[in-house]
Scaffold this motif. Sequence first.
Motif, PDB file in Angstrom:
ATOM      1  N   GLY A  68      -0.751  -2.896  15.484  1.00 47.60           N
ATOM      2  CA  GLY A  68      -1.868  -2.681  15.992  1.00 47.60           C
ATOM      3  C   GLY A  68      -1.936  -2.395  17.918  1.00 47.60           C
ATOM      4  N   LEU A  69      -0.591  -2.600  17.810  1.00 51.85           N
ATOM      5  CA  LEU A  69      -0.224  -2.215  18.803  1.00 51.85           C
ATOM      6  C   LEU A  69      -0.293  -0.683  19.416  1.00 51.85           C
ATOM      7  CD1 LEU A  69       0.843  -2.782  21.792  1.00 51.85           C
ATOM      8  CD2 LEU A  69       3.455  -3.068  20.947  1.00 51.85           C
ATOM      9  N   LEU A  70       0.461  -0.180  18.581  1.00 52.51           N
ATOM     10  CA  LEU A  70       0.961   1.665  18.334  1.00 52.51           C
ATOM     11  C   LEU A  70      -1.010   2.361  18.288  1.00 52.51           C
ATOM     12  CD1 LEU A  70       4.062   1.691  15.916  1.00 52.51           C
ATOM     13  CD2 LEU A  70       3.889   1.920  18.797  1.00 52.51           C
ATOM     14  N   SER A  71      -1.595   1.411  17.309  1.00 50.30           N
ATOM     15  CA  SER A  71      -2.876   1.870  17.007  1.00 50.30           C
ATOM     16  C   SER A  71      -3.915   2.262  18.183  1.00 50.30           C
ATOM     17  CB  SER A  71      -3.790   0.856  16.378  1.00 50.30           C
ATOM     18  OG  SER A  71      -4.813   2.210  16.423  1.00 50.30           O
ATOM     19  N   ALA A  72      -3.408   0.837  19.601  1.00 48.32           N
ATOM     20  CA  ALA A  72      -4.546   0.807  20.770  1.00 48.32           C
ATOM     21  C   ALA A  72      -4.134   1.808  21.490  1.00 48.32           C
ATOM     22  CB  ALA A  72      -4.001  -1.140  21.004  1.00 48.32           C
ATOM     23  N   LEU A  73      -2.163   1.762  21.586  1.00 47.36           N
ATOM     24  CA  LEU A  73      -1.306   2.713  22.283  1.00 47.36           C
ATOM     25  C   LEU A  73      -1.553   4.082  21.986  1.00 47.36           C
ATOM     26  CD1 LEU A  73       1.712   1.116  22.702  1.00 47.36           C
ATOM     27  CD2 LEU A  73       0.473   1.137  23.926  1.00 47.36           C
ATOM     28  N   SER A  74      -2.042   4.584  20.661  1.00 40.62           N
ATOM     29  CA  SER A  74      -1.992   5.747  20.720  1.00 40.62           C
ATOM     30  C   SER A  74      -3.339   6.171  21.030  1.00 40.62           C
ATOM     31  CB  SER A  74      -1.958   5.429  19.000  1.00 40.62           C
ATOM     32  OG  SER A  74      -2.438   7.489  18.514  1.00 40.62           O
ATOM     33  N   GLU A  75      -4.210   5.657  20.995  1.00 39.32           N
ATOM     34  CA  GLU A  75      -6.047   5.452  21.296  1.00 39.32           C
ATOM     35  C   GLU A  75      -5.902   5.422  23.343  1.00 39.32           C
ATOM     36  OE1 GLU A  75     -10.206   5.912  21.396  1.00 39.32           O
ATOM     37  OE2 GLU A  75      -8.652   6.229  19.774  1.00 39.32           O
ATOM     38  N   ILE A  76      -5.602   4.734  23.587  1.00 41.27           N
ATOM     39  CA  ILE A  76      -5.142   5.182  25.288  1.00 41.27           C
ATOM     40  C   ILE A  76      -4.511   6.596  25.160  1.00 41.27           C
ATOM     41  CG2 ILE A  76      -3.917   5.082  27.223  1.00 41.27           C
ATOM     42  CD1 ILE A  76      -4.216   1.498  26.269  1.00 41.27           C
ATOM     43  N   ALA A  99       7.067   4.066  22.671  1.00 41.86           N
ATOM     44  CA  ALA A  99       6.284   2.881  21.656  1.00 41.86           C
ATOM     45  C   ALA A  99       6.999   2.785  20.761  1.00 41.86           C
ATOM     46  CB  ALA A  99       4.679   2.582  21.787  1.00 41.86           C
ATOM     47  N   GLU A 100       6.608   3.865  19.818  1.00 41.63           N
ATOM     48  CA  GLU A 100       7.399   3.958  18.277  1.00 41.63           C
ATOM     49  C   GLU A 100       8.816   4.037  18.108  1.00 41.63           C
ATOM     50  OE1 GLU A 100       4.375   6.488  16.533  1.00 41.63           O
ATOM     51  OE2 GLU A 100       5.635   7.546  17.433  1.00 41.63           O
ATOM     52  N   GLU A 101       9.549   4.131  19.608  1.00 44.50           N
ATOM     53  CA  GLU A 101      11.223   4.425  19.376  1.00 44.50           C
ATOM     54  C   GLU A 101      11.588   2.708  19.620  1.00 44.50           C
ATOM     55  OE1 GLU A 101      14.764   5.607  19.307  1.00 44.50           O
ATOM     56  OE2 GLU A 101      12.978   7.114  18.532  1.00 44.50           O
ATOM     57  N   TYR A 102      11.206   2.482  20.753  1.00 46.08           N
ATOM     58  CA  TYR A 102      11.766   1.330  21.251  1.00 46.08           C
ATOM     59  C   TYR A 102      11.659   0.087  19.793  1.00 46.08           C
ATOM     60  CZ  TYR A 102      11.698  -2.916  23.673  1.00 46.08           C
ATOM     61  OH  TYR A 102      12.102  -4.818  24.144  1.00 46.08           O
TER      62      TYR A 102
END
Length: 91
Positions: free
Chosen positions: A75-83, A62-65
């Motif tokens: 917020g999206l990166l934070s949620a994905l990081s939590e997953i 996600a960070e790369e994209y």
Amino acid sequence: MRRIGHWDSESPSPEALRSEQPFAVDALEFYQWLQFIFIPRLRFLLEGKHALPDRCGITPMAEEYYRAKQLPVSGLLSALSEIDRLLNGPA
């Protein structure tokens, strides 16, 4: 994903959804993979009380994209990081 305009109202073609490439990079945008493959798969596993993957590394992709997209994705990166954190368990 909706807030940043990365939520489609229509599903990609069945062929695109059958991609065997990691993140379906040959057929979908990353956000489409999240919306139509990753999220439904997690939901299916959770609702069916199936075993969850024991490793997940979605955040780096996600960070790369999103690196050059100039979108408010913290917020999206934070949620994905939590997953990732929850699925990977204790370090």
